[in-house]
Design a protein around this motif. Structure first.
Motif, PDB file in Angstrom:
ATOM      1  N   UNK A  31     -55.886  -8.098   0.254  1.00  0.00           N
ATOM      2  CA  UNK A  31     -54.592  -8.710  -0.078  1.00  0.00           C
ATOM      3  C   UNK A  31     -54.434  -8.873  -1.586  1.00  0.00           C
ATOM      4  N   UNK A  32     -55.483  -9.306  -2.258  1.00  0.00           N
ATOM      5  CA  UNK A  32     -55.422  -9.457  -3.708  1.00  0.00           C
ATOM      6  C   UNK A  32     -55.194  -8.114  -4.389  1.00  0.00           C
ATOM      7  N   UNK A  33     -55.839  -7.073  -3.870  1.00  0.00           N
ATOM      8  CA  UNK A  33     -55.669  -5.741  -4.447  1.00  0.00           C
ATOM      9  C   UNK A  33     -54.239  -5.240  -4.300  1.00  0.00           C
ATOM     10  N   UNK A  34     -53.529  -5.737  -3.302  1.00  0.00           N
ATOM     11  CA  UNK A  34     -52.129  -5.369  -3.090  1.00  0.00           C
ATOM     12  C   UNK A  34     -51.174  -6.281  -3.847  1.00  0.00           C
ATOM     13  N   UNK A  35     -51.728  -7.203  -4.627  1.00  0.00           N
ATOM     14  CA  UNK A  35     -50.896  -8.044  -5.468  1.00  0.00           C
ATOM     15  C   UNK A  35     -50.385  -9.314  -4.819  1.00  0.00           C
ATOM     16  N   UNK A  36     -50.966  -9.706  -3.685  1.00  0.00           N
ATOM     17  CA  UNK A  36     -50.491 -10.894  -2.988  1.00  0.00           C
ATOM     18  C   UNK A  36     -51.192 -12.160  -3.496  1.00  0.00           C
ATOM     19  N   UNK A  37     -50.555 -13.279  -3.274  1.00  0.00           N
ATOM     20  CA  UNK A  37     -51.120 -14.584  -3.615  1.00  0.00           C
ATOM     21  C   UNK A  37     -51.849 -15.109  -2.375  1.00  0.00           C
ATOM     22  N   UNK A  38     -53.131 -15.442  -2.529  1.00  0.00           N
ATOM     23  CA  UNK A  38     -53.941 -15.820  -1.375  1.00  0.00           C
ATOM     24  C   UNK A  38     -54.592 -17.178  -1.588  1.00  0.00           C
ATOM     25  N   UNK A  39     -54.453 -18.032  -0.593  1.00  0.00           N
ATOM     26  CA  UNK A  39     -55.166 -19.307  -0.538  1.00  0.00           C
ATOM     27  C   UNK A  39     -56.095 -19.285   0.665  1.00  0.00           C
ATOM     28  N   UNK A  40     -57.331 -19.694   0.469  1.00  0.00           N
ATOM     29  CA  UNK A  40     -58.316 -19.739   1.552  1.00  0.00           C
ATOM     30  C   UNK A  40     -58.670 -21.189   1.845  1.00  0.00           C
ATOM     31  N   UNK A  41     -58.542 -21.573   3.101  1.00  0.00           N
ATOM     32  CA  UNK A  41     -58.967 -22.897   3.539  1.00  0.00           C
ATOM     33  C   UNK A  41     -60.221 -22.722   4.375  1.00  0.00           C
ATOM     34  N   UNK A  42     -61.317 -23.309   3.925  1.00  0.00           N
ATOM     35  CA  UNK A  42     -62.598 -23.128   4.619  1.00  0.00           C
ATOM     36  C   UNK A  42     -63.573 -24.200   4.149  1.00  0.00           C
TER      37      UNK A  42
END
Length: 344
Positions: A31-42
């Motif tokens: 997703x990051x490589x496609x330019x998206x903003x990513x939040x991970x909850x873990x």
């Protein structure tokens, strides 16, 4: 149609429930490589999130776990959940549905009741939703996602055996590594191999699965889809593992009856031979249709590439050099080889 590698999709805000372990990390990276903003909850117990992602530390089993990602009216184009605990998934959708435009739940082909029939598709009957069982818990989680988001806003991805670099289960890495060690031995080193006619396998490369999940979110894909690799016989798969390892030495084939008589376990775990499952009851486990996935743009890479990269990862993996997750210890295999030769 999937976007071409060079095209620029609309930038999405993705919430990944997980993202610190193997598949989750690959999805975040794709997703990051496609330019998206990513939040991970873990919880973060499996490691760090890929660089560029925002990390929210939370335990999904505690009250208020999702508060940080809905506070202030935050909105998400998609919520991607890799959970295996149905209660966690139910809690998540109850809080996140109003904040999420869509949901992707990564399930498993272990949800199917019939593992004996080759060629079955997504319409096959499911196991009961017994949440104490892995497959049953995934069934209950699927139902929770669809019940909250509806069919048009949810994508259920039923993954087959996932393989490739990073395979901590050892199921796709053990065979090429075993053949590579035999090929490099200074003295003859025969390899005990499976002779199970009628048994197919179809591992999906973790990178192909991850990139397809992201592409599916970009396209707004919904429904239920088996995500499996190209189907091939177990014999052909082992031939591919030998090929990438450069092995031309001796192999000693043994059948199911012999393996069972000598206490060898199927699939994974101690004293096992990876990828073997009893053909009478599991001929369909690694032989699903896969047609819906291909129609939805899932294109697996050649199995040789997956096995070659799994081998490279195994060779670079820190820690003890012996089996991990699946396979035989060298001394155990030698004893079995001796027993197999005595029967000739």
């Amino acid at each position: 149609m999937l976007l071409a590698a060079g095209s620029a999709p609309r930038r999405l805000r993705l919430l990944v429930l997980g993202g610190t372990a193997w598949l989750g990390g690959e999805i975040v990276s794709a997703a990051l490589a496609r330019g998206h903003e990513v939040t991970c909850l873990a919880r973060g117990s499996s490691g760090a999130v890929p660089a560029g992602a925002r990390f929210v530390r939370a335990d999904r089993g505690t009250a208020g776990a999702y508060d940080p990602v809905v506070a202030g009216g935050q909105r998400w184009d998609a919520v991607v959940d890799l959970g295996r605990d149905a209660s966690h998934v139910r809690d998540a959708v109850s809080v996140l549905e109003p904040a999420g435009a869509s949901s992707v739940f990564v399930s498993s082909v272990s949800v199917y009741a019939d593992t004996a029939t080759p060629g079955a598709d997504e319409s096959a009957a499911l196991v009961d939703g017994d949440e104490s069982d892995y497959g049953g818990s995934k069934v209950a989680a699927e139902r929770a996602v669809v019940g909250a988001f509806g069919r048009e806003r949810s994508l259920i991805v039923r993954a087959g055996l996932i393989g490739g670099p990073g395979d901590h289960t050892g199921r796709t890495g053990w065979w090429p590594l075993r053949f590579a060690r035999a090929a490099a031995a200074t003295e003859p080193d025969p390899v005990l191999v499976l002779d199970v006619p009628g048994l197919d396998v179809q591992p999906i490369d973790v990178r192909d699965l991850a990139s397809w999940v992201v592409a599916s979110v970009e396209r707004g894909l919904s429904g239920t889809i088996d995500a499996v690799g190209d189907r091939q016989s177990l014999a052909d798969h082992l031939t591919a593992a030998r090929r990438v390892a450069g092995h031309t030495g001796e192999v000693v084939p043994v059948d199911e009856a012999w393996l069972e008589a000598h206490g060898v376990n199927p699939w994974a775990g101690p004293w096992s031979l990876p990828l073997w499952v009893p053909v009478a009851t599991h001929a369909g486990f690694g032989a699903r249709s896969g047609g819906a996935g291909r129609a939805a743009g899932l294109v697996p890479r050649p199995v040789d590439e997956t096995l070659r990269d799994a081998l490279a990862w195994e060779r670079s993996r820190p820690g003890p050099a012996g089996p991990h997750g699946a396979g035989l210890e060298p001394d155990d295999e030698r004893d079995l080889l001796a027993a197999a030769r005595r029967r000739r």
